[in-house]
Design a protein around this motif. Structure first.
Motif, PDB file in Angstrom:
ATOM      1  N   ARG A   1       0.866  -1.134  -0.139  1.00  0.00           N
ATOM      2  CA  ARG A   1      -0.105   0.017  -0.085  1.00  0.00           C
ATOM      3  C   ARG A   1       0.596   1.139   0.037  1.00  0.00           C
ATOM      4  O   ARG A   1       2.029   1.276   0.287  1.00  0.00           O
ATOM      5  N   GLN A   2       0.457   2.343  -0.523  1.00  0.00           N
ATOM      6  CA  GLN A   2       1.245   3.535  -0.373  1.00  0.00           C
ATOM      7  C   GLN A   2       1.099   4.161   0.950  1.00  0.00           C
ATOM      8  O   GLN A   2       0.350   4.010   1.820  1.00  0.00           O
ATOM      9  N   ALA A   3       2.448   4.671   1.221  1.00  0.00           N
ATOM     10  CA  ALA A   3       2.715   5.209   2.543  1.00  0.00           C
ATOM     11  C   ALA A   3       1.747   6.253   2.927  1.00  0.00           C
ATOM     12  O   ALA A   3       1.434   7.142   2.082  1.00  0.00           O
TER      13      ALA A   3
ATOM     14  N   GLN B   1       5.641   8.964   5.529  1.00  0.00           N
ATOM     15  CA  GLN B   1       6.467   9.563   4.545  1.00  0.00           C
ATOM     16  C   GLN B   1       7.360  10.710   5.001  1.00  0.00           C
ATOM     17  O   GLN B   1       8.689  10.793   4.991  1.00  0.00           O
ATOM     18  N   ARG B   2       6.763  11.561   5.803  1.00  0.00           N
ATOM     19  CA  ARG B   2       7.601  12.488   6.977  1.00  0.00           C
ATOM     20  C   ARG B   2       8.616  11.869   7.680  1.00  0.00           C
ATOM     21  O   ARG B   2       9.677  12.221   7.713  1.00  0.00           O
ATOM     22  N   ALA B   3       8.174  10.761   8.467  1.00  0.00           N
ATOM     23  CA  ALA B   3       9.162  10.080   9.384  1.00  0.00           C
ATOM     24  C   ALA B   3      10.277   9.429   8.683  1.00  0.00           C
ATOM     25  O   ALA B   3      11.437   9.420   8.991  1.00  0.00           O
ATOM     26  N   ARG B   4       9.937   8.786   7.388  1.00  0.00           N
ATOM     27  CA  ARG B   4      11.110   8.234   6.771  1.00  0.00           C
ATOM     28  C   ARG B   4      12.064   9.372   6.193  1.00  0.00           C
ATOM     29  O   ARG B   4      13.296   9.212   6.085  1.00  0.00           O
ATOM     30  N   ALA B   5      11.264  10.447   5.698  1.00  0.00           N
ATOM     31  CA  ALA B   5      12.478  11.722   5.210  1.00  0.00           C
ATOM     32  C   ALA B   5      13.117  12.328   6.371  1.00  0.00           C
ATOM     33  O   ALA B   5      14.196  12.535   6.354  1.00  0.00           O
ATOM     34  N   ALA B   6      12.697  12.339   7.711  1.00  0.00           N
ATOM     35  CA  ALA B   6      13.187  12.794   8.580  1.00  0.00           C
ATOM     36  C   ALA B   6      14.541  11.864   9.147  1.00  0.00           C
ATOM     37  O   ALA B   6      15.422  12.221   9.429  1.00  0.00           O
ATOM     38  N   ALA B   7      14.108  10.562   8.971  1.00  0.00           N
ATOM     39  CA  ALA B   7      15.137   9.657   9.490  1.00  0.00           C
ATOM     40  C   ALA B   7      16.090   9.490   8.364  1.00  0.00           C
ATOM     41  O   ALA B   7      17.343   9.380   8.921  1.00  0.00           O
ATOM     42  N   GLN B   8      15.805   9.705   7.282  1.00  0.00           N
ATOM     43  CA  GLN B   8      16.656   9.834   6.112  1.00  0.00           C
ATOM     44  C   GLN B   8      17.726  10.859   6.215  1.00  0.00           C
ATOM     45  O   GLN B   8      19.006  10.887   6.146  1.00  0.00           O
ATOM     46  N   LYS B   9      17.027  11.991   6.540  1.00  0.00           N
ATOM     47  CA  LYS B   9      17.906  13.295   6.646  1.00  0.00           C
ATOM     48  C   LYS B   9      18.833  13.442   8.074  1.00  0.00           C
ATOM     49  O   LYS B   9      19.979  13.581   7.947  1.00  0.00           O
ATOM     50  N   ALA B  10      18.303  12.720   9.123  1.00  0.00           N
ATOM     51  CA  ALA B  10      19.256  12.241  10.272  1.00  0.00           C
ATOM     52  C   ALA B  10      20.478  11.599   9.938  1.00  0.00           C
ATOM     53  O   ALA B  10      21.530  11.840  10.245  1.00  0.00           O
ATOM     54  N   GLN B  11      19.865  10.529   9.218  1.00  0.00           N
ATOM     55  CA  GLN B  11      21.288   9.492   8.713  1.00  0.00           C
ATOM     56  C   GLN B  11      22.344  10.381   7.986  1.00  0.00           C
ATOM     57  O   GLN B  11      23.109   9.905   8.207  1.00  0.00           O
ATOM     58  N   GLN B  12      21.704  11.146   7.120  1.00  0.00           N
ATOM     59  CA  GLN B  12      22.661  11.757   6.033  1.00  0.00           C
ATOM     60  C   GLN B  12      23.688  12.969   6.938  1.00  0.00           C
ATOM     61  O   GLN B  12      24.679  12.916   6.803  1.00  0.00           O
ATOM     62  N   GLU B  13      22.858  13.410   8.112  1.00  0.00           N
ATOM     63  CA  GLU B  13      23.505  14.334   8.991  1.00  0.00           C
ATOM     64  C   GLU B  13      24.562  13.767   9.760  1.00  0.00           C
ATOM     65  O   GLU B  13      25.918  14.067  10.010  1.00  0.00           O
ATOM     66  N   ARG B  14      24.363  12.402   9.966  1.00  0.00           N
ATOM     67  CA  ARG B  14      25.153  11.814  11.242  1.00  0.00           C
ATOM     68  C   ARG B  14      26.428  11.412  10.104  1.00  0.00           C
ATOM     69  O   ARG B  14      27.621  11.337  10.696  1.00  0.00           O
TER      70      ARG B  14
END
Length: 186
Positions: free
Chosen positions: A30-32, A37-50
């Motif tokens: 199913r579509q998120a 979507q916001r949670a995934r984007a925030a997690a991805q951004k946090a991982q990139q910053e780390r």
């Protein structure tokens, strides 16, 4: 009446939004939702910053280590240069011994300018002549008066402090012949 879970299959309700079976390659996810979507984007951004922070810290440590190695190498080089300069600049102490034509060690007076001049002697080409006998200094050799000199050279070492066993400083004149002396305190 049989109990649920004892032989009868569970009752499945058919309704909207339920999946009875998922088959690989057939069932589509199913579509998120917007929140997911916001949670995934925030997690991805946090991982990139780390990752960026870890890379910056690694680069900083690498530069510091490189500077320390270069600084250490420069320090070692400067210390070696100073040690070589000091070794080259500091004169060596060499002992001169007066020898006769047979390379036998004689009293230092025979090579002393005042002595040979007062006894009618002269010097020429690094040799001292007194009454038909010839004498000259041996630099760095060893032995006692009356023995043949062992080792050494008849050429004055460059940049060396030359003294006799009696403590008289020998100044170069020509090919190592004493042209003057100064007492070292008697």
């Amino acid at each position: 009446m049989p109990q649920p879970g004892q032989g009868q299959p569970p009752v499945q309700q058919k309704g909207r939004g339920q999946v009875r079976q998922q088959q690989a390659g057939v069932t589509k996810p199913r579509q998120a939702s917007v929140a997911e979507q916001r949670a995934r984007a925030a997690a991805q951004k946090a991982q990139q910053e780390r990752f960026a922070a870890e890379a910056a810290a690694f680069e900083k440590r690498r530069k510091t280590r490189k500077r320390l190695l270069i600084g250490g190498g420069v320090t070692v080089g400067v210390v070696a240069l100073v040690a070589i300069w000091y070794a080259a600049a500091s004169p060596k102490n060499v002992t001169a011994q007066c020898t006769d034509k047979n390379n036998v060690i004689v009293d230092d007076d025979y090579c002393d300018e005042n002595y040979y001049r007062s006894h009618g002697g002269y010097s020429s080409g690094g040799f001292i002549y007194i009454g038909g006998s010839q004498y000259r200094y041996n630099y760095g050799g060893s032995g006692a008066v009356g023995q043949k000199v062992s080792g050494g050279s008849y050429t004055v070492p460059k940049g060396a402090n030359v003294t006799t066993k009696s403590g008289t400083s020998v100044q170069r004149g020509g090919f190592g012949v004493s042209s003057g002396k100064s007492s070292s305190g008697s």
